[in-house]
Design an enzyme around this catalytic site. Structure first.
Site, PDB file in Angstrom:
ATOM      1  N   GLU A  94      16.811  24.713  30.129  1.00 21.31           N
ATOM      2  CA  GLU A  94      17.427  24.077  31.303  1.00 21.31           C
ATOM      3  C   GLU A  94      17.296  22.566  31.261  1.00 21.31           C
ATOM      4  OE1 GLU A  94      15.948  26.028  34.790  1.00 21.31           O
ATOM      5  OE2 GLU A  94      16.770  27.978  34.209  1.00 21.31           O
TER       6      GLU A  94
ATOM      7  N   GLU B 225      17.683  35.017  31.692  1.00 19.38           N
ATOM      8  CA  GLU B 225      17.230  35.047  33.084  1.00 19.38           C
ATOM      9  C   GLU B 225      18.420  35.377  33.978  1.00 19.38           C
ATOM     10  OE1 GLU B 225      14.917  31.702  34.554  1.00 19.38           O
ATOM     11  OE2 GLU B 225      14.605  31.001  32.494  1.00 19.38           O
TER      12      GLU B 225
END
Length: 558
Positions: free
Chosen positions: A387, A490
Site C-alpha cells: 500500500e 486482503e
C-alpha cells in the site's frame, strides 16, 4: 384588421430578429459569420519544453504556435477558416480541440462530431507539423469540463474514435494525448497505435482546483513526478504551462533539472508494458482461498489453504516470525508473508526505511526471513512494503519517492533470488496512481490489491459500502499495464452477518468469472483502532457459516 396587421408585422420583426441572432451567435448556426465562436481560451498554455527518450532525454525549447478551439456537432460552414487564418508559417502548430457539451464522450464515439472533425481537418493549414490535442486534463478529479473524471473506458473509446477519424482525413497529423500528469494518468492511456506524442501541463486551472492529493513541494519535484507517470509510454513528451512568458522561463530550468534526475534513474523508471490477459487459474479451478486469522477462528476450515502473516523487523529478530511460519507449515498451509520494513528492535533510528533497505541495513533480517521460508517446499507469497501509493503516512514507506521505493523493492527481492518456493508479490492498495511504484515485471510474479467494502472511514452505515465487484473492476483496471495475475491478499466487509454473507456471495460470482485472480485471502479481524482515532475501527470478522456460504457460492458459480 389594423390591429391584426400591426401584430403580424411585429411578429415578423421578432422572428427576423431571432433568426439573425441565431445565425450570428448560436454555436449550431451555419453562418460564415460564426467563425470567431470556435475559439476557446480555456487551454491557452504555452510550451515549455520537449523531451524524447530517443534523443537521450534532452530538453528542446520548441517553436510552437498554440490555438484552442471549441467543437460543436453542427459547426458553421467555414467556421474554422477564420480561426486558423494568419498563422506563422515558420512554426509548428498545436491545436487543442475540446468537445465540452454534457455527454460529449458518448456523442463523439457515436459519430455526432464527425462532420465537425471533417470540417476542421479540411481547414487545417499546411504547417510544418500539426499536433491535434483533444480534451486534455481528463484524469484530474474535478469536473470543470464535461470529459473530466469520467469512466476511463469511455474516454479512451472517444479518444480512439477522434484519433482514427482525423488520421484518416489528414494522415500527417500528430495525435497528442494530453493528461495533466496527475495521479492516475495511466488509467486513461488510449494505446500506442493512436498516439504520436504526449502533452502534460503545469499550473492548469483544473489541477489547481483538485484537492485529492497533496501538492508537490516544488516545481522541479512536480515536473519529475508528472514525467514519471508516463514511464510506460515511449512517446515524445511536451510540457505546457499556464501563464505568461515569465512562468515559462521560470519552469524551464526546473524541467531540465527534473529530466536530468530521470535520466540518472532511467534504468529504474522506464519499463515496457503490454495490455494482455494475464495468466491465471484453470477454467474450473477455485481460486486459492486464505485468511488472515490470528485468532484461528477460520483456519481449521477445509476450504482454507493459505494463511497470512504480517511481519516487521522485530518479529524476525526475536524469532517470532519463524515460530508463526512453522506453525502454518505444520497445518499444511501455504503462506502469504507481508514484510513491513519498520519497528526495528536494534534501535537503528532512521526515518527512511526504504533508504535503509537500499543501503543493506536490514539485509541480515531479510536473509533470515528468506532462509526460514526456504525450509518448506510449499509456495510462499512474499509481499514487501504494501500500500505504498496511498497519500497518507500510516506506514513509513508510504508517500515516498517512487524511484526509491522501486530500488528498495528490487533490493529486497534480490535477497530471495534462487529460493524456488518464493512467489514475488507487489502489493499496492490499488488506488489511483499505483503503477507509478511498479518495480518491474522481472521482480513481480503476482499483483496484490486490497478490497474492503468501506469507501470512507466516516461511513458508519454498512449498507453504504461498495460492492466487491465495483471495487475490483476499478482496481484491476489500474493494474492493466502490468498484465500480471492477481492475488487479492486482503479483502473484507463489515456489518451484520446477513449483510456480510450477501456481500461475500456476490463477491464469489466475481471471483469465479475472473480467472486472472489466482487467490483471495479474507482479513478476519477488526482493523487497528489506532488508525481510526475517535471512530470505532471496522470489524471485518465473519462467522464460519458466512465463510461456508461464500465457498458454496464460489463452487456453484464455476
Amino acid at each position: 384588421m389594423k390591429l391584426k396587421g400591426v401584430l403580424l408585422i411585429a411578429g415578423l420583426v421578432l422572428v427576423g430578429a431571432i433568426v439573425f441572432y441565431v445565425k450570428r451567435f448560436s454555436p449550431l448556426s451555419k453562418s460564415a459569420g460564426y467563425a470567431t465562436d470556435v475559439l476557446n481560451a480555456a487551454f491557452a498554455e504555452q510550451p515549455v519544453g520537449y523531451i524524447n527518450r530517443a534523443d537521450s532525454l534532452g530538453v528542446t525549447t520548441p517553436r510552437l504556435q498554440h490555438i484552442s478551439l471549441q467543437l460543436y456537432p453542427n459547426i458553421a460552414d467555414g467556421a474554422f477558416n477564420g480561426a486558423l487564418r494568419g498563422l506563422a508559417g515558420d512554426k509548428d502548430l498545436l491545436l487543442t480541440v475540446v468537445a465540452g457539451q454534457d455527454g460529449a464522450l458518448g456523442m463523439v464515439t457515436e459519430g455526432t462530431f464527425d462532420d465537425a472533425l471533417r470540417s476542421l481537418c479540411e481547414a487545417l493549414p499546411d504547417a510544418k507539423r500539426i499536433y491535434l490535442r483533444w480534451d486534455p486534463d481528463m484524469e484530474v478529479p474535478v469536473q470543470r469540463h464535461s470529459w473530466q473524471y469520467q469512466s476511463p473506458a469511455d474516454y479512451i473509446e472517444a479518444f480512439r474514435h477522434v484519433a482514427k477519424f482525423c488520421k484518416n482525413a489528414r494522415p500527417e497529423l500528430q495525435i497528442m494525448w494530453s493528461p495533466a500528469g496527475y495521479p492516475g494518468t495511466d488509467e486513461y492511456w488510449p494505446g500506442d497505435d493512436v498516439v504520436d506524442a504526449i502533452g502534460i501541463s503545469m499550473n492548469g486551472q483544473s489541477e489547481l482546483a483538485a484537492t485529492a492529493y497533496p501538492s508537490d513541494p516544488d516545481q522541479r519535484t512536480a515536473l519529475r513526478r508528472k514525467l514519471i507517470r508516463t514511464r510506460f509510454i515511449d512517446k515524445p513528451v511536451w510540457v505546457f504551462a499556464s501563464g505568461g512568458d515569465s512562468a515559462v522561463n521560470t519552469l524551464l530550468p526546473d524541467l531540465k533539472a527534473a529530466v536530468a534526475d530521470i535520466k540518472r534513474d532511467s534504468g529504474w523508471i522506464f519499463q515496457q508494458y503490454s495490455i494482455n490477459q494475464p495468466a491465471g487459474r484453470a477454467a474450473n479451478a477455485l481460486p486459492l482461498l486464505g485468511v488472515y486469522d490470528p485468532k484461528l477462528a477460520l483456519t481449521g476450515s477445509k476450504s482454507i489453504h493459505v494463511e497470512h502473516l504480517f511481519v516487521d523487523l522485530e518479529n524476525i529478530q526475536t524469532g517470532g516470525f519463524a515460530k508463526d511460519f512453522e506453525a502454518i507449515v505444520r497445518r499444511g498451509h501455504q503462506a502469504i508473508v507481508t514484510v513491513e520494513p519498520w519497528r526495528d528492535g536494534k534501535v537503528r533510528k532512521d526515518s527512511s526505511v526504504l533508504r535503509n533497505t537500499v543501503s543493506g541495513i536490514y539485509d541480515d533480517e531479510f536473509k533470515s526471513l528468506f532462509n526460514t521460508i526456504s525450509k518448506t517446499n510449499l509456495p510462499v507469497y512474499v509481499r514487501f512494503a504494501h500500500e505504498m501509493e496511498i497519500p497518507i503516512h500510516r506506514y513509513s514507506w508510504q508517500s515516498q519517492d517512487p524511484v526509491l521505493y522501486i530500488q528498495a523493492f528490487r533490493h529486497f527481492m534480490e535477497l530471495g533470488k534462487g529460493i524456488r518456493n518464493v512467489r514475488k508479490v507487489w502489493g499496492p492498495a490499488g488506488d489511483r496512481g499505483s503503477m507509478e511504484w511498479y518495480p518491474g515485471s522481472d521482480v513481480v510474479d503476482f499483483i496484490s490489491i486490497a478490497i474492503y467494502g468501506l469507501p470512507d472511514k466516516n461511513i458508519t452505515d454498512p449498507t453504504k459500502q461498495e460492492s466487491f465487484e465495483t471495487i475490483f473492476n476499478r482496481k484491476a483496471w489500474r493494474m492493466r499495464l502490468a498484465s500480471k495475475p492477481i492475488f487479492i491478499t486482503e479483502f473484507g466487509v463489515k456489518g451484520p452477518e446477513d449483510f456480510q454473507s450477501a456481500w461475500l456471495e456476490k463477491a464469489a460470482h466475481v471471483l469465479a468469472a475472473h480467472k486472472e485472480v489466482v487467490g483471495a485471502c479474507y482479513f478476519n479481524l477488526a482493523d487497528n483502532p489506532e488508525v481510526w482515532g475517535d471512530i470505532p475501527a471496522p470489524d471485518w470478522g465473519i462467522s464460519r457459516s458466512s465463510l461456508n456460504r461464500f465457498v458454496a457460492a464460489l463452487e456453484d458459480a464455476l
